[in-house]
Design a protein around this motif. Sequence first.
Motif, PDB file in Angstrom:
ATOM      1  N   ASP A   1      12.153  -3.503  -5.787  1.00  0.00           N
ATOM      2  CA  ASP A   1      11.769  -4.005  -4.456  1.00  0.00           C
ATOM      3  C   ASP A   1      12.853  -4.887  -3.839  1.00  0.00           C
ATOM      4  OD1 ASP A   1       9.422  -2.743  -3.758  1.00  0.00           O
ATOM      5  OD2 ASP A   1       8.176  -4.115  -4.914  1.00  0.00           O
ATOM      6  N   ARG A   2      13.540  -5.656  -4.669  1.00  0.00           N
ATOM      7  CA  ARG A   2      14.623  -6.509  -4.131  1.00  0.00           C
ATOM      8  C   ARG A   2      15.758  -5.650  -3.572  1.00  0.00           C
ATOM      9  NH1 ARG A   2      15.320 -11.324  -8.634  1.00  0.00           N
ATOM     10  NH2 ARG A   2      13.129 -11.380  -9.250  1.00  0.00           N
ATOM     11  N   ILE A   3      16.048  -4.574  -4.287  1.00  0.00           N
ATOM     12  CA  ILE A   3      17.142  -3.696  -3.835  1.00  0.00           C
ATOM     13  C   ILE A   3      16.720  -2.961  -2.558  1.00  0.00           C
ATOM     14  CG2 ILE A   3      18.531  -1.669  -4.429  1.00  0.00           C
ATOM     15  CD1 ILE A   3      18.215  -2.680  -7.425  1.00  0.00           C
ATOM     16  N   LEU A   4      15.473  -2.450  -2.567  1.00  0.00           N
ATOM     17  CA  LEU A   4      14.961  -1.756  -1.376  1.00  0.00           C
ATOM     18  C   LEU A   4      14.992  -2.690  -0.162  1.00  0.00           C
ATOM     19  CD1 LEU A   4      13.514   0.831  -0.268  1.00  0.00           C
ATOM     20  CD2 LEU A   4      11.344  -0.282  -0.869  1.00  0.00           C
ATOM     21  N   ALA A   5      14.505  -3.917  -0.350  1.00  0.00           N
ATOM     22  CA  ALA A   5      14.451  -4.883   0.752  1.00  0.00           C
ATOM     23  C   ALA A   5      15.856  -5.235   1.242  1.00  0.00           C
ATOM     24  CB  ALA A   5      13.711  -6.142   0.302  1.00  0.00           C
ATOM     25  N   SER A   6      16.784  -5.380   0.316  1.00  0.00           N
ATOM     26  CA  SER A   6      18.161  -5.731   0.692  1.00  0.00           C
ATOM     27  C   SER A   6      18.790  -4.596   1.495  1.00  0.00           C
ATOM     28  CB  SER A   6      18.999  -5.997  -0.564  1.00  0.00           C
ATOM     29  OG  SER A   6      18.434  -7.069  -1.291  1.00  0.00           O
TER      30      SER A   6
ATOM     31  N   ASP B   1       0.801  -1.242   0.000  1.00  0.00           N
ATOM     32  CA  ASP B   1       0.000   0.000   0.000  1.00  0.00           C
ATOM     33  C   ASP B   1       0.829   1.286   0.000  1.00  0.00           C
ATOM     34  OD1 ASP B   1      -2.138  -1.723   0.203  1.00  0.00           O
ATOM     35  OD2 ASP B   1      -2.234  -1.599   2.377  1.00  0.00           O
ATOM     36  N   ASN B   2       2.077   1.217   0.378  1.00  0.00           N
ATOM     37  CA  ASN B   2       2.971   2.388   0.477  1.00  0.00           C
ATOM     38  C   ASN B   2       2.408   3.453   1.417  1.00  0.00           C
ATOM     39  OD1 ASN B   2       5.322   3.822  -0.085  1.00  0.00           O
ATOM     40  ND2 ASN B   2       4.431   4.881  -1.849  1.00  0.00           N
ATOM     41  N   ASP B   3       1.688   3.044   2.438  1.00  0.00           N
ATOM     42  CA  ASP B   3       0.973   4.016   3.270  1.00  0.00           C
ATOM     43  C   ASP B   3       1.704   4.374   4.564  1.00  0.00           C
ATOM     44  OD1 ASP B   3       0.655   1.521   4.364  1.00  0.00           O
ATOM     45  OD2 ASP B   3      -1.495   1.703   4.723  1.00  0.00           O
ATOM     46  N   LEU B   4       3.034   4.148   4.596  1.00  0.00           N
ATOM     47  CA  LEU B   4       3.764   4.500   5.813  1.00  0.00           C
ATOM     48  C   LEU B   4       4.495   5.817   5.631  1.00  0.00           C
ATOM     49  CD1 LEU B   4       5.021   0.951   6.711  1.00  0.00           C
ATOM     50  CD2 LEU B   4       3.597   2.385   8.185  1.00  0.00           C
ATOM     51  N   TRP B   5       4.317   6.688   6.584  1.00  0.00           N
ATOM     52  CA  TRP B   5       4.987   7.986   6.550  1.00  0.00           C
ATOM     53  C   TRP B   5       6.479   7.796   6.804  1.00  0.00           C
ATOM     54  CZ3 TRP B   5       7.951  11.153   9.575  1.00  0.00           C
ATOM     55  CH2 TRP B   5       8.003  12.501   9.199  1.00  0.00           C
ATOM     56  N   GLY B   6       7.316   8.621   6.163  1.00  0.00           N
ATOM     57  CA  GLY B   6       8.741   8.593   6.475  1.00  0.00           C
ATOM     58  C   GLY B   6       9.577   7.764   5.534  1.00  0.00           C
ATOM     59  N   THR B   7       8.949   7.083   4.582  1.00  0.00           N
ATOM     60  CA  THR B   7       9.725   6.366   3.573  1.00  0.00           C
ATOM     61  C   THR B   7       9.089   6.624   2.211  1.00  0.00           C
ATOM     62  OG1 THR B   7      10.727   4.251   2.946  1.00  0.00           O
ATOM     63  CG2 THR B   7       8.480   4.134   3.831  1.00  0.00           C
TER      64      THR B   7
ATOM     65  N   ILE C   1      12.259   2.321  16.047  1.00  0.00           N
ATOM     66  CA  ILE C   1      12.288   3.120  14.814  1.00  0.00           C
ATOM     67  C   ILE C   1      11.942   2.220  13.623  1.00  0.00           C
ATOM     68  CG2 ILE C   1      13.957   4.877  15.564  1.00  0.00           C
ATOM     69  CD1 ILE C   1      15.448   2.569  13.204  1.00  0.00           C
ATOM     70  N   MET C   2      11.555   2.881  12.527  1.00  0.00           N
ATOM     71  CA  MET C   2      11.416   2.202  11.240  1.00  0.00           C
ATOM     72  C   MET C   2      12.591   2.640  10.377  1.00  0.00           C
ATOM     73  SD  MET C   2       8.501   2.846   8.298  1.00  0.00           S
ATOM     74  CE  MET C   2       9.233   4.377   7.707  1.00  0.00           C
ATOM     75  N   VAL C   3      13.178   1.702   9.635  1.00  0.00           N
ATOM     76  CA  VAL C   3      14.158   2.113   8.639  1.00  0.00           C
ATOM     77  C   VAL C   3      13.412   2.397   7.342  1.00  0.00           C
ATOM     78  CG1 VAL C   3      16.199   0.977   9.605  1.00  0.00           C
ATOM     79  CG2 VAL C   3      14.658  -0.341   8.147  1.00  0.00           C
ATOM     80  N   GLY C   4      13.772   3.491   6.692  1.00  0.00           N
ATOM     81  CA  GLY C   4      13.096   3.847   5.446  1.00  0.00           C
ATOM     82  C   GLY C   4      14.081   4.452   4.483  1.00  0.00           C
ATOM     83  N   VAL C   5      13.582   4.872   3.340  1.00  0.00           N
ATOM     84  CA  VAL C   5      14.424   5.543   2.351  1.00  0.00           C
ATOM     85  C   VAL C   5      13.758   6.853   1.960  1.00  0.00           C
ATOM     86  CG1 VAL C   5      15.192   5.457  -0.055  1.00  0.00           C
ATOM     87  CG2 VAL C   5      15.576   3.494   1.417  1.00  0.00           C
ATOM     88  N   GLN C   6      14.516   7.942   2.078  1.00  0.00           N
ATOM     89  CA  GLN C   6      14.042   9.254   1.626  1.00  0.00           C
ATOM     90  C   GLN C   6      15.087   9.842   0.698  1.00  0.00           C
ATOM     91  OE1 GLN C   6      13.193  11.763   5.027  1.00  0.00           O
ATOM     92  NE2 GLN C   6      11.837  10.223   5.935  1.00  0.00           N
TER      93      GLN C   6
ATOM     94  N   VAL D   1      17.043   6.261   6.126  1.00  0.00           N
ATOM     95  CA  VAL D   1      16.714   7.116   7.281  1.00  0.00           C
ATOM     96  C   VAL D   1      16.129   6.263   8.411  1.00  0.00           C
ATOM     97  CG1 VAL D   1      16.300   9.272   6.006  1.00  0.00           C
ATOM     98  CG2 VAL D   1      14.434   7.618   6.257  1.00  0.00           C
ATOM     99  N   TYR D   2      16.260   6.775   9.642  1.00  0.00           N
ATOM    100  CA  TYR D   2      15.606   6.169  10.799  1.00  0.00           C
ATOM    101  C   TYR D   2      14.431   7.069  11.175  1.00  0.00           C
ATOM    102  CZ  TYR D   2      20.127   3.705  11.466  1.00  0.00           C
ATOM    103  OH  TYR D   2      21.264   2.939  11.318  1.00  0.00           O
ATOM    104  N   VAL D   3      13.251   6.479  11.262  1.00  0.00           N
ATOM    105  CA  VAL D   3      12.042   7.255  11.544  1.00  0.00           C
ATOM    106  C   VAL D   3      11.389   6.692  12.806  1.00  0.00           C
ATOM    107  CG1 VAL D   3       9.782   7.915  10.608  1.00  0.00           C
ATOM    108  CG2 VAL D   3      11.694   7.514   9.049  1.00  0.00           C
ATOM    109  N   PRO D   4      11.052   7.513  13.800  1.00  0.00           N
ATOM    110  CA  PRO D   4      10.381   6.966  14.984  1.00  0.00           C
ATOM    111  C   PRO D   4       9.126   6.183  14.572  1.00  0.00           C
ATOM    112  CG  PRO D   4      10.903   9.293  15.291  1.00  0.00           C
ATOM    113  CD  PRO D   4      11.221   8.974  13.868  1.00  0.00           C
TER     114      PRO D   4
END
Length: 327
Positions: A268-273, A132-138, A290-295, A300-303
């Motif tokens: 997705d494979r690269i993102l997951a890796s 869904d891509n519905d998480l804030w911060g990535t 925290i959640m790890v994400g990509v911006q 990035v580390y996001v609370p």
Amino acid sequence: MEYKIRTVGVLTSGGDAPGMNAAVRAVTRAAIANGIRVKAIYRGYKGLMDGEVQEFTTQDVSGIIQRGGTILKSARSEEFKTVEGRKRAYDVLQKEEIDALIVIGGDGSFTGARALAQEYNVPVIGIPGTIDNDLWGTDSTIGYDTALNTIVECVDKLRDTGTSHERLFLVEVMGRDAGFLTLNAAIAAGAEAAIIPERTAVAEQLEAAIGQGRRKHKNSGIVLVQEHAIEGGAKAVAEIIEKYHPEYGTRVTILGHLQRGGSPTAYDRILASRLGCAAIQALLDEQRSIMVGVQNNEVVYVPLTKAIKEKKDIKDDKWQALQVLSI
Ligand code: ADP
């Protein structure tokens, strides 16, 4: 503070998403490379409470990077939402000597992880895994790109038959509360309109799409409908059109669980890796909750609290582009 992680637990939870396996592989190998043992937990929080735990070696994650779904299985658990359920989960963590937990899932899974962290002071790291891509911060979540490509491929096929028979196809797309999949698939597939929860004037959107089509003598079309943009989804939209524009032959296609399946895209494979490695690095950096994400292509580390609570908005330029390009 004494803070040495010797053993990390990893689980997949909530809706499965292509690329979760690539994330499990990355977590396992990055952990072992850093001298941390890995305990795989089957069936999400349910399996955690039931003690379905198995130690993983690097070989246990061989040959899975290209596989959809999750080898750890996923599950939903009402019991984990209770204090007693989380106590059972914590007891298993203690028994298995798991010092930190990595949760691959969506906002529900992160809400559970945060509760566990608050009650028992367990370091938890979230990896965003949801179509869904519905998480804030990535900028993206694992599985989203694959699902998007699957939807576009399906819509291309529907358009072939739509043009042959001069029909209006209403395609129902997943997304929970978010319209990212629907809007982006609509742009990529050249659809006439997208009906998404973030833009609520459904009747106006439809009228614009249909009215424009008539003026241009379009006699077939594709409208993507986000599953929860309107009560009843694409079928409800078809009923509205049949009532006001009986001259259109409408057809409803619900893509359903097709959207979750398939081999993950390279993206997705690269993102997951990347995120799997980042989750282990976060633990080494003494991060917790925290959640790890990509911006902007940076990790990035996001609370967790922010990732769950803040609302990621759709880009207005994309919405405008769809309106302009569908005339
Ligand atoms: P997703 O992670 O894809 O959003 P769900 O919303 O189904 O999927 O959540 C997955 C699991 O996370 C649930 O079955 C439940 O065990 C746990 N969970 C969800 N919400 C909560 C909550 N408020 N408190 C504790 N655990 C929760």
